[in-house]
Design a protein around this motif. Structure first.
Motif, mmCIF file in Angstrom:
data_model
loop_
_atom_site.group_PDB
_atom_site.id
_atom_site.type_symbol
_atom_site.label_atom_id
_atom_site.label_comp_id
_atom_site.label_asym_id
_atom_site.label_seq_id
_atom_site.Cartn_x
_atom_site.Cartn_y
_atom_site.Cartn_z
ATOM 1 N N GLU A 1 -14.883 13.584 -8.780
ATOM 2 C CA GLU A 1 -15.296 12.265 -9.272
ATOM 3 C C GLU A 1 -16.806 12.065 -9.101
ATOM 4 N N ILE A 2 -17.382 12.592 -8.036
ATOM 5 C CA ILE A 2 -18.838 12.513 -7.845
ATOM 6 C C ILE A 2 -19.543 13.229 -8.984
ATOM 7 N N SER B 1 -17.649 20.759 -0.976
ATOM 8 C CA SER B 1 -16.947 20.988 -2.239
ATOM 9 C C SER B 1 -17.820 20.616 -3.449
ATOM 10 N N ALA B 2 -18.557 19.520 -3.334
ATOM 11 C CA ALA B 2 -19.359 19.039 -4.471
ATOM 12 C C ALA B 2 -20.656 19.815 -4.640
ATOM 13 N N ARG B 3 -21.212 20.334 -3.543
ATOM 14 C CA ARG B 3 -22.530 20.971 -3.594
ATOM 15 C C ARG B 3 -22.582 22.098 -4.632
ATOM 16 N N ILE C 1 -16.161 5.165 -5.503
ATOM 17 C CA ILE C 1 -15.059 6.128 -5.580
ATOM 18 C C ILE C 1 -14.152 5.854 -4.385
ATOM 19 N N ASP C 2 -12.862 5.874 -4.621
ATOM 20 C CA ASP C 2 -11.899 5.593 -3.558
ATOM 21 C C ASP C 2 -11.848 6.746 -2.554
ATOM 22 N N VAL D 1 -18.715 5.964 -1.733
ATOM 23 C CA VAL D 1 -17.383 6.499 -1.476
ATOM 24 C C VAL D 1 -16.836 5.640 -0.351
ATOM 25 N N SER D 2 -15.763 4.899 -0.657
ATOM 26 C CA SER D 2 -15.277 3.921 0.304
ATOM 27 C C SER D 2 -13.803 3.639 0.099
ATOM 28 N N ASP D 3 -13.141 3.260 1.190
ATOM 29 C CA ASP D 3 -11.823 2.665 1.079
ATOM 30 C C ASP D 3 -12.105 1.312 0.440
#
Length: 160
Positions: A115-116, A21-23, A103-104, A87-89
């Motif tokens: 968000e990235i 999605s981000a690419r 980022i959650d 990117v982590s819980d």
């Protein structure tokens, strides 16, 4: 071209979805988005991964699983002074990484990708210089220490 490296556990399919999605969004903004999935069969994984880390302007690391490889890559990127976004819980983020932008991971893949892109745009607008080549030899290191002293840690004589 500015390079953003995504790193995650091989079997983290949600991270793969975020990368997908981000690419496109990042490439539209002029970034090259890479991941270890871009390595070719037969490549020396360890050597190729460290080369990708050295080349990257920023590293997006998924700490959603406790992958020793990902933790090594985070440490390597941190040691190189790379711009780092995790990117982590947030509840399982190791305490010594809580000062790094995060980022959650509980958000949707689309929200994480957005968000990235926002974090990368924020880094660049804050004066981030994404393509700083590492000095290759002592002469370059000495020249860089004069031209860009902020890249070098100040260590007192007493520390030695």
């Amino acid at each position: 071209m500015k390079t953003i490296l995504f790193t995650f556990a091989y079997d983290d399919f949600r991270a793969r979805e975020v990368l997908s999605s981000a690419r496109g969004k990042l490439e539209h903004l002029g970034y090259e988005a890479l991941s270890p999935l871009d390595l070719k069969p037969g490549d020396d994984w360890a050597h190729s991964t460290t080369d990708l880390l050295k080349r990257a302007s920023a590293v997006i690391a998924f700490v959603t699983e406790r992958s020793p490889n990902v933790l090594f890559e985070i440490g390597y990127a941190y040691g190189l002074g790379k711009n780092l976004v995790l990117v982590s819980d947030m509840s399982t983020l190791p305490f010594d990484l809580r000062t790094v932008a995060a980022i959650d991971a509980r958000s949707s893949p689309t929200e994480i990708a957005f968000e990235i892109v926002r974090q990368i745009s924020r880094l660049e607008s804050s004066g981030w210089q994404p393509e700083v080549a590492l000095p290759k030899n002592l002469r370059e290191m000495l020249e860089a220490s004069v031209k860009r002293p902020e890249l070098f840690e100040l260590v007192s004589r007493e520390a030695f």
